[in-house]
Design a protein around this motif. Structure first.
Motif, PDB file in Angstrom:
ATOM      1  N   GLY A   5       3.165  15.423  23.237  1.00 16.30           N
ATOM      2  CA  GLY A   5       1.847  15.940  23.591  1.00 16.30           C
ATOM      3  C   GLY A   5       1.223  16.799  22.504  1.00 16.30           C
ATOM      4  O   GLY A   5       0.123  17.330  22.692  1.00 16.30           O
ATOM      5  N   LEU A   6       1.888  16.942  21.366  1.00 13.67           N
ATOM      6  CA  LEU A   6       1.380  17.734  20.244  1.00 13.67           C
ATOM      7  C   LEU A   6      -0.076  17.388  19.957  1.00 13.67           C
ATOM      8  O   LEU A   6      -0.467  16.223  20.024  1.00 13.67           O
ATOM      9  CB  LEU A   6       2.234  17.454  18.997  1.00 13.67           C
ATOM     10  N   GLU A   7      -0.871  18.425  19.654  1.00  9.21           N
ATOM     11  CA  GLU A   7      -2.283  18.231  19.356  1.00  9.21           C
ATOM     12  C   GLU A   7      -2.565  18.660  17.925  1.00  9.21           C
ATOM     13  O   GLU A   7      -2.287  19.804  17.552  1.00  9.21           O
ATOM     14  CB  GLU A   7      -3.136  19.075  20.299  1.00  9.21           C
ATOM     15  N   VAL A   8      -3.085  17.722  17.114  1.00 14.91           N
ATOM     16  CA  VAL A   8      -3.380  18.001  15.717  1.00 14.91           C
ATOM     17  C   VAL A   8      -4.739  17.430  15.335  1.00 14.91           C
ATOM     18  O   VAL A   8      -5.222  16.476  15.944  1.00 14.91           O
ATOM     19  CB  VAL A   8      -2.306  17.433  14.761  1.00 14.91           C
ATOM     20  N   THR A   9      -5.316  18.027  14.309  1.00 10.38           N
ATOM     21  CA  THR A   9      -6.543  17.523  13.692  1.00 10.38           C
ATOM     22  C   THR A   9      -6.244  17.292  12.224  1.00 10.38           C
ATOM     23  O   THR A   9      -5.678  18.178  11.560  1.00 10.38           O
ATOM     24  CB  THR A   9      -7.698  18.545  13.837  1.00 10.38           C
ATOM     25  N   VAL A  10      -6.603  16.138  11.706  1.00 14.28           N
ATOM     26  CA  VAL A  10      -6.404  15.849  10.293  1.00 14.28           C
ATOM     27  C   VAL A  10      -7.421  16.674   9.508  1.00 14.28           C
ATOM     28  O   VAL A  10      -8.620  16.605   9.756  1.00 14.28           O
ATOM     29  CB  VAL A  10      -6.558  14.341  10.000  1.00 14.28           C
ATOM     30  N   ALA A  11      -6.925  17.462   8.546  1.00 15.64           N
ATOM     31  CA  ALA A  11      -7.788  18.337   7.745  1.00 15.64           C
ATOM     32  C   ALA A  11      -8.627  17.522   6.766  1.00 15.64           C
ATOM     33  O   ALA A  11      -8.222  16.429   6.354  1.00 15.64           O
ATOM     34  CB  ALA A  11      -6.931  19.336   6.990  1.00 15.64           C
ATOM     35  N   PRO A  12      -9.773  18.052   6.362  1.00 18.01           N
ATOM     36  CA  PRO A  12     -10.564  17.372   5.329  1.00 18.01           C
ATOM     37  C   PRO A  12      -9.766  17.302   4.027  1.00 18.01           C
ATOM     38  O   PRO A  12      -8.916  18.152   3.778  1.00 18.01           O
ATOM     39  CB  PRO A  12     -11.793  18.279   5.155  1.00 18.01           C
ATOM     40  N   PRO A  13     -10.070  16.317   3.189  1.00 19.73           N
ATOM     41  CA  PRO A  13      -9.360  16.230   1.909  1.00 19.73           C
ATOM     42  C   PRO A  13      -9.800  17.341   0.974  1.00 19.73           C
ATOM     43  O   PRO A  13     -10.959  17.757   0.995  1.00 19.73           O
ATOM     44  CB  PRO A  13      -9.744  14.861   1.367  1.00 19.73           C
ATOM     45  N   ASP A  14      -8.884  17.850   0.174  1.00 19.65           N
ATOM     46  CA  ASP A  14      -9.206  18.861  -0.845  1.00 19.65           C
ATOM     47  C   ASP A  14      -9.719  18.202  -2.092  1.00 19.65           C
ATOM     48  O   ASP A  14      -9.350  17.156  -2.471  1.00 19.65           O
ATOM     49  CB  ASP A  14      -7.976  19.720  -1.182  1.00 19.65           C
TER      50      ASP A  14
ATOM     51  N   ASN B   7      -0.237   5.091  11.238  1.00 20.93           N
ATOM     52  CA  ASN B   7      -1.318   4.748  12.168  1.00 20.93           C
ATOM     53  C   ASN B   7      -2.698   4.833  11.510  1.00 20.93           C
ATOM     54  O   ASN B   7      -3.711   4.958  12.193  1.00 20.93           O
ATOM     55  CB  ASN B   7      -1.246   5.665  13.398  1.00 20.93           C
ATOM     56  N   ASP B   8      -2.713   4.770  10.184  1.00 22.51           N
ATOM     57  CA  ASP B   8      -3.968   4.736   9.411  1.00 22.51           C
ATOM     58  C   ASP B   8      -4.926   5.874   9.744  1.00 22.51           C
ATOM     59  O   ASP B   8      -6.108   5.656   9.993  1.00 22.51           O
ATOM     60  CB  ASP B   8      -4.674   3.387   9.602  1.00 22.51           C
ATOM     61  N   LEU B   9      -4.391   7.102   9.711  1.00 25.72           N
ATOM     62  CA  LEU B   9      -5.209   8.262  10.049  1.00 25.72           C
ATOM     63  C   LEU B   9      -5.616   9.082   8.823  1.00 25.72           C
ATOM     64  O   LEU B   9      -5.715  10.300   8.885  1.00 25.72           O
ATOM     65  CB  LEU B   9      -4.483   9.131  11.078  1.00 25.72           C
ATOM     66  N   ASP B  10      -5.883   8.420   7.711  1.00 20.16           N
ATOM     67  CA  ASP B  10      -6.406   9.063   6.495  1.00 20.16           C
ATOM     68  C   ASP B  10      -5.505  10.160   5.931  1.00 20.16           C
ATOM     69  O   ASP B  10      -5.987  11.130   5.351  1.00 20.16           O
ATOM     70  CB  ASP B  10      -7.809   9.647   6.733  1.00 20.16           C
TER      71      ASP B  10
ATOM     72  N   ARG C 279     -10.562  12.513  10.883  1.00 17.87           N
ATOM     73  CA  ARG C 279     -11.599  13.153  10.069  1.00 17.87           C
ATOM     74  C   ARG C 279     -13.018  12.815  10.518  1.00 17.87           C
ATOM     75  O   ARG C 279     -13.963  13.476  10.108  1.00 17.87           O
ATOM     76  CB  ARG C 279     -11.408  12.782   8.604  1.00 17.87           C
ATOM     77  N   LYS C 280     -13.172  11.826  11.351  1.00 17.60           N
ATOM     78  CA  LYS C 280     -14.490  11.467  11.881  1.00 17.60           C
ATOM     79  C   LYS C 280     -14.741  12.101  13.241  1.00 17.60           C
ATOM     80  O   LYS C 280     -15.758  11.868  13.870  1.00 17.60           O
ATOM     81  CB  LYS C 280     -14.611   9.950  11.985  1.00 17.60           C
ATOM     82  N   GLY C 281     -13.764  12.877  13.735  1.00 24.99           N
ATOM     83  CA  GLY C 281     -13.901  13.522  15.032  1.00 24.99           C
ATOM     84  C   GLY C 281     -13.478  12.661  16.201  1.00 24.99           C
ATOM     85  O   GLY C 281     -13.645  13.045  17.355  1.00 24.99           O
ATOM     86  N   GLN C 282     -12.906  11.499  15.909  1.00 29.47           N
ATOM     87  CA  GLN C 282     -12.453  10.590  16.967  1.00 29.47           C
ATOM     88  C   GLN C 282     -11.071  11.020  17.468  1.00 29.47           C
ATOM     89  O   GLN C 282     -10.198  11.358  16.674  1.00 29.47           O
ATOM     90  CB  GLN C 282     -12.367   9.162  16.435  1.00 29.47           C
ATOM     91  N   LYS C 283     -10.891  10.985  18.773  1.00 31.75           N
ATOM     92  CA  LYS C 283      -9.602  11.338  19.371  1.00 31.75           C
ATOM     93  C   LYS C 283      -8.780  10.082  19.591  1.00 31.75           C
ATOM     94  O   LYS C 283      -9.303   9.062  20.065  1.00 31.75           O
ATOM     95  CB  LYS C 283      -9.809  12.050  20.700  1.00 31.75           C
ATOM     96  N   ARG C 284      -7.508  10.173  19.252  1.00 29.58           N
ATOM     97  CA  ARG C 284      -6.577   9.058  19.452  1.00 29.58           C
ATOM     98  C   ARG C 284      -5.241   9.608  19.906  1.00 29.58           C
ATOM     99  O   ARG C 284      -4.889  10.743  19.607  1.00 29.58           O
ATOM    100  CB  ARG C 284      -6.340   8.309  18.129  1.00 29.58           C
ATOM    101  N   VAL C 285      -4.512   8.798  20.614  1.00 30.32           N
ATOM    102  CA  VAL C 285      -3.135   9.121  20.962  1.00 30.32           C
ATOM    103  C   VAL C 285      -2.261   8.111  20.240  1.00 30.32           C
ATOM    104  O   VAL C 285      -2.467   6.907  20.368  1.00 30.32           O
ATOM    105  CB  VAL C 285      -2.890   9.055  22.486  1.00 30.32           C
ATOM    106  N   ILE C 286      -1.313   8.620  19.456  1.00 30.26           N
ATOM    107  CA  ILE C 286      -0.376   7.753  18.752  1.00 30.26           C
ATOM    108  C   ILE C 286       1.025   8.074  19.235  1.00 30.26           C
ATOM    109  O   ILE C 286       1.258   9.095  19.882  1.00 30.26           O
ATOM    110  CB  ILE C 286      -0.492   7.891  17.219  1.00 30.26           C
TER     111      ILE C 286
END
Length: 104
Positions: A95-104, A30-33, A9-16
């Motif tokens: 290799g899946l690519e995802v972005t964590v969505a903002p909270p509703d 992996n503590d990704l909010d 959610r902060k725009g940081q890229k990580r590989v888990i």
């Protein structure tokens, strides 16, 4: 082990890494909010992610319940929005690519 490319959610890229289970479990562990309030029962939208368009077609389609929940989200992106609890990790998703969505 499957590698997952995540933008938090902060725009940081990580590989888990995930050995199995759901995408939600990998993100939460992996503590990704990812709150995952319902624990993966497809009854909330707190594990909402955006799937990179190149990966969306490689996933099973949304169930009716998942679609209903996503349609109620302020951040729904048809074709990209998914509940991470509904995505089972497998070697095909390495290799899946995802972005964590903002909270509703």
């Amino acid at each position: 082990m499957v590698a997952i490319n995540v933008i938090d959610r902060k725009g940081q890229k990580r590989v888990i890494k995930a050995a199995g289970g759901s995408l939600m479990e990998a993100l939460r562990d992996n503590d990704l909010d990812v709150e995952a309030i319902c624990g993966g029962c497809c009854s909330c939208c707190t594990c909402h992610v955006f799937i990179a368009p190149t990966w969306a077609a490689k996933l099973p389609p949304c169930t009716a319940d998942e679609k209903d929940l996503l349609e109620g989200s302020s951040f729904n992106r048809p074709g990209e929005s998914r509940l991470s609890c509904q995505i089972r990790m497998s070697d095909a998703l390495d290799g899946l690519e995802v972005t964590v969505a903002p909270p509703d």
